[in-house]
Write a protein that holds these residues in place. Structure first.
Motif, PDB file in Angstrom:
ATOM      1  N   UNK A   1       8.113  -1.558  -2.789  1.00 20.72           N
ATOM      2  CA  UNK A   1       7.455  -0.386  -3.382  1.00 20.72           C
ATOM      3  C   UNK A   1       8.334   0.237  -4.462  1.00 20.72           C
ATOM      4  N   UNK A   2       9.634   0.338  -4.188  1.00 24.55           N
ATOM      5  CA  UNK A   2      10.558   0.894  -5.192  1.00 24.55           C
ATOM      6  C   UNK A   2      10.597  -0.007  -6.423  1.00 24.55           C
ATOM      7  N   UNK A   3      10.579  -1.333  -6.210  1.00 28.54           N
ATOM      8  CA  UNK A   3      10.557  -2.266  -7.349  1.00 28.54           C
ATOM      9  C   UNK A   3       9.312  -2.049  -8.192  1.00 28.54           C
ATOM     10  N   UNK A   4       8.177  -1.837  -7.533  1.00 24.54           N
ATOM     11  CA  UNK A   4       6.923  -1.567  -8.267  1.00 24.54           C
ATOM     12  C   UNK A   4       7.036  -0.293  -9.091  1.00 24.54           C
ATOM     13  N   UNK A   5       7.638   0.743  -8.519  1.00 25.23           N
ATOM     14  CA  UNK A   5       7.766   2.024  -9.221  1.00 25.23           C
ATOM     15  C   UNK A   5       8.791   1.979 -10.344  1.00 25.23           C
ATOM     16  N   UNK A   6       9.834   1.168 -10.173  1.00 20.57           N
ATOM     17  CA  UNK A   6      10.894   1.096 -11.188  1.00 20.57           C
ATOM     18  C   UNK A   6      10.547   0.150 -12.340  1.00 20.57           C
TER      19      UNK A   6
ATOM     20  N   UNK B   1      15.811  -5.567  -6.519  1.00 18.63           N
ATOM     21  CA  UNK B   1      15.027  -5.044  -5.403  1.00 18.63           C
ATOM     22  C   UNK B   1      14.013  -6.073  -4.917  1.00 18.63           C
ATOM     23  N   UNK B   2      13.382  -6.766  -5.854  1.00 11.12           N
ATOM     24  CA  UNK B   2      12.442  -7.819  -5.474  1.00 11.12           C
ATOM     25  C   UNK B   2      13.130  -8.941  -4.708  1.00 11.12           C
TER      26      UNK B   2
ATOM     27  N   UNK C   1       2.040 -15.422   2.235  1.00 20.42           N
ATOM     28  CA  UNK C   1       1.452 -14.732   1.079  1.00 20.42           C
ATOM     29  C   UNK C   1       2.396 -13.654   0.543  1.00 20.42           C
ATOM     30  N   UNK C   2       3.048 -12.915   1.448  1.00 26.30           N
ATOM     31  CA  UNK C   2       3.984 -11.876   1.020  1.00 26.30           C
ATOM     32  C   UNK C   2       5.153 -12.481   0.249  1.00 26.30           C
ATOM     33  N   UNK C   3       5.685 -13.580   0.791  1.00 26.54           N
ATOM     34  CA  UNK C   3       6.798 -14.260   0.118  1.00 26.54           C
ATOM     35  C   UNK C   3       6.365 -14.789  -1.250  1.00 26.54           C
ATOM     36  N   UNK C   4       5.193 -15.429  -1.287  1.00 23.48           N
ATOM     37  CA  UNK C   4       4.713 -16.024  -2.535  1.00 23.48           C
ATOM     38  C   UNK C   4       4.488 -14.958  -3.607  1.00 23.48           C
ATOM     39  N   UNK C   5       3.846 -13.841  -3.239  1.00 23.15           N
ATOM     40  CA  UNK C   5       3.590 -12.781  -4.214  1.00 23.15           C
ATOM     41  C   UNK C   5       4.879 -12.143  -4.717  1.00 23.15           C
ATOM     42  N   UNK C   6       5.802 -11.873  -3.789  1.00 22.97           N
ATOM     43  CA  UNK C   6       7.054 -11.237  -4.193  1.00 22.97           C
ATOM     44  C   UNK C   6       7.887 -12.171  -5.075  1.00 22.97           C
ATOM     45  N   UNK C   7       7.885 -13.453  -4.740  1.00 22.49           N
ATOM     46  CA  UNK C   7       8.610 -14.425  -5.577  1.00 22.49           C
ATOM     47  C   UNK C   7       7.952 -14.550  -6.945  1.00 22.49           C
TER      48      UNK C   7
ATOM     49  N   UNK D   1       2.982  -8.603 -13.758  1.00 23.49           N
ATOM     50  CA  UNK D   1       1.683  -7.950 -13.589  1.00 23.49           C
ATOM     51  C   UNK D   1       1.797  -6.762 -12.629  1.00 23.49           C
ATOM     52  N   UNK D   2       1.220  -5.655 -13.036  1.00 19.11           N
ATOM     53  CA  UNK D   2       1.261  -4.439 -12.221  1.00 19.11           C
ATOM     54  C   UNK D   2       0.527  -4.654 -10.895  1.00 19.11           C
ATOM     55  N   UNK D   3       1.150  -4.219  -9.827  1.00 26.08           N
ATOM     56  CA  UNK D   3       0.550  -4.328  -8.504  1.00 26.08           C
ATOM     57  C   UNK D   3       1.064  -5.475  -7.665  1.00 26.08           C
ATOM     58  N   UNK D   4       1.750  -6.450  -8.307  1.00 29.80           N
ATOM     59  CA  UNK D   4       2.256  -7.591  -7.553  1.00 29.80           C
ATOM     60  C   UNK D   4       3.324  -7.166  -6.549  1.00 29.80           C
ATOM     61  N   UNK D   5       4.290  -6.388  -7.018  1.00 28.03           N
ATOM     62  CA  UNK D   5       5.359  -5.926  -6.132  1.00 28.03           C
ATOM     63  C   UNK D   5       4.797  -5.083  -4.986  1.00 28.03           C
ATOM     64  N   UNK D   6       3.911  -4.164  -5.341  1.00 27.22           N
ATOM     65  CA  UNK D   6       3.332  -3.287  -4.324  1.00 27.22           C
ATOM     66  C   UNK D   6       2.496  -4.046  -3.311  1.00 27.22           C
ATOM     67  N   UNK D   7       1.680  -4.981  -3.810  1.00 23.78           N
ATOM     68  CA  UNK D   7       0.855  -5.785  -2.909  1.00 23.78           C
ATOM     69  C   UNK D   7       1.700  -6.635  -1.975  1.00 23.78           C
ATOM     70  N   UNK D   8       2.735  -7.248  -2.534  1.00 21.41           N
ATOM     71  CA  UNK D   8       3.635  -8.067  -1.711  1.00 21.41           C
ATOM     72  C   UNK D   8       4.352  -7.209  -0.673  1.00 21.41           C
ATOM     73  N   UNK D   9       4.712  -5.977  -1.049  1.00 24.49           N
ATOM     74  CA  UNK D   9       5.397  -5.071  -0.124  1.00 24.49           C
ATOM     75  C   UNK D   9       4.507  -4.742   1.064  1.00 24.49           C
TER      76      UNK D   9
END
Length: 200
Positions: free
Chosen positions: A25-30, A56-57, A108-114, A140-148
């Protein structure tokens, strides 16, 4: 009061999942919306602000992976030194279903975050573009947050798997005790009745 094996594993899974969620979430915000294009001779150089998004990612990827590892351990761990055969666990349909869901959500979480972290890293390293209309994009916006959120969900599913595992283990041990009791009763009956044992 000292924590039991169950408590230690549960806390580890939950803590790693929560930390992976927070870092994501912090990675998404930063993460900046875009870089600053600097026009040169026939090229555009993208300058990105210094931020901890990639670090952070990366931390989130590692923590999410560790949470999944401990989730698998929670299912097959020999609690109180007693191992339970895999077939005994597979008899519990709900455990099998939740194990599959937890594994899929973890993947899915690992794949999105990677995907988000690698994409962001590539944008930073390959920052010279011959397309003069480039807008210096970021991941792309939302990838970090979705993976989190998926990492957090995965840790919750692993905790459910642990609870279902404990139930399956209790059922298996109860069945084993019943079998031993019946077997012991048969032996005692035949021992007390030698004529019947000889006839048999």
């Amino acid at each position: 009061m000292a924590l039991t094996e169950v408590g230690r594993i549960s806390i580890t899974i939950a803590a790693l999942g929560i930390l992976a969620f927070i870092f994501g979430v912090v990675a998404e915000n930063k993460k900046p919306a875009s870089g600053t294009p600097i026009t040169g001779k026939g090229v555009v150089i993208c300058k990105y602000p210094s931020d901890p998004t990639i670090a952070l990612g990366s931390f989130s990827i590692i923590l999410s992976f560790l949470s999944s590892v401990f989730g698998v351990v929670a299912v097959f761990f020999p609690y109180k030194g007693k191992s339970v055969p895999v077939y005994a666990l597979q008899r519990t349909t709900s455990l099998v279903v939740f194990f599959a869901i937890a594994a899929a959500v973890s993947f899915m979480a690992e794949a999105l975050m990677m995907w988000a972290t690698i994409t962001e890293s590539l944008h930073r390293t390959r920052n010279v573009h011959h397309d003069l209309t480039t807008s210096c994009p970021t991941a792309k916006t939302g990838l970090y947050g979705g993976a989190a959120f998926l990492a957090l969900d995965a840790s919750l599913f692993w905790l459910i798997c642990q609870m279902l595992t404990l139930n399956a283990r209790a059922d298996y041990e109860e069945d084993e005790e019943d079998m031993k009791g019946q077997y012991g009763q048969v032996l005692t009956t035949e021992y007390n009745n030698p004529a019947r044992a000889a006839h048999a």
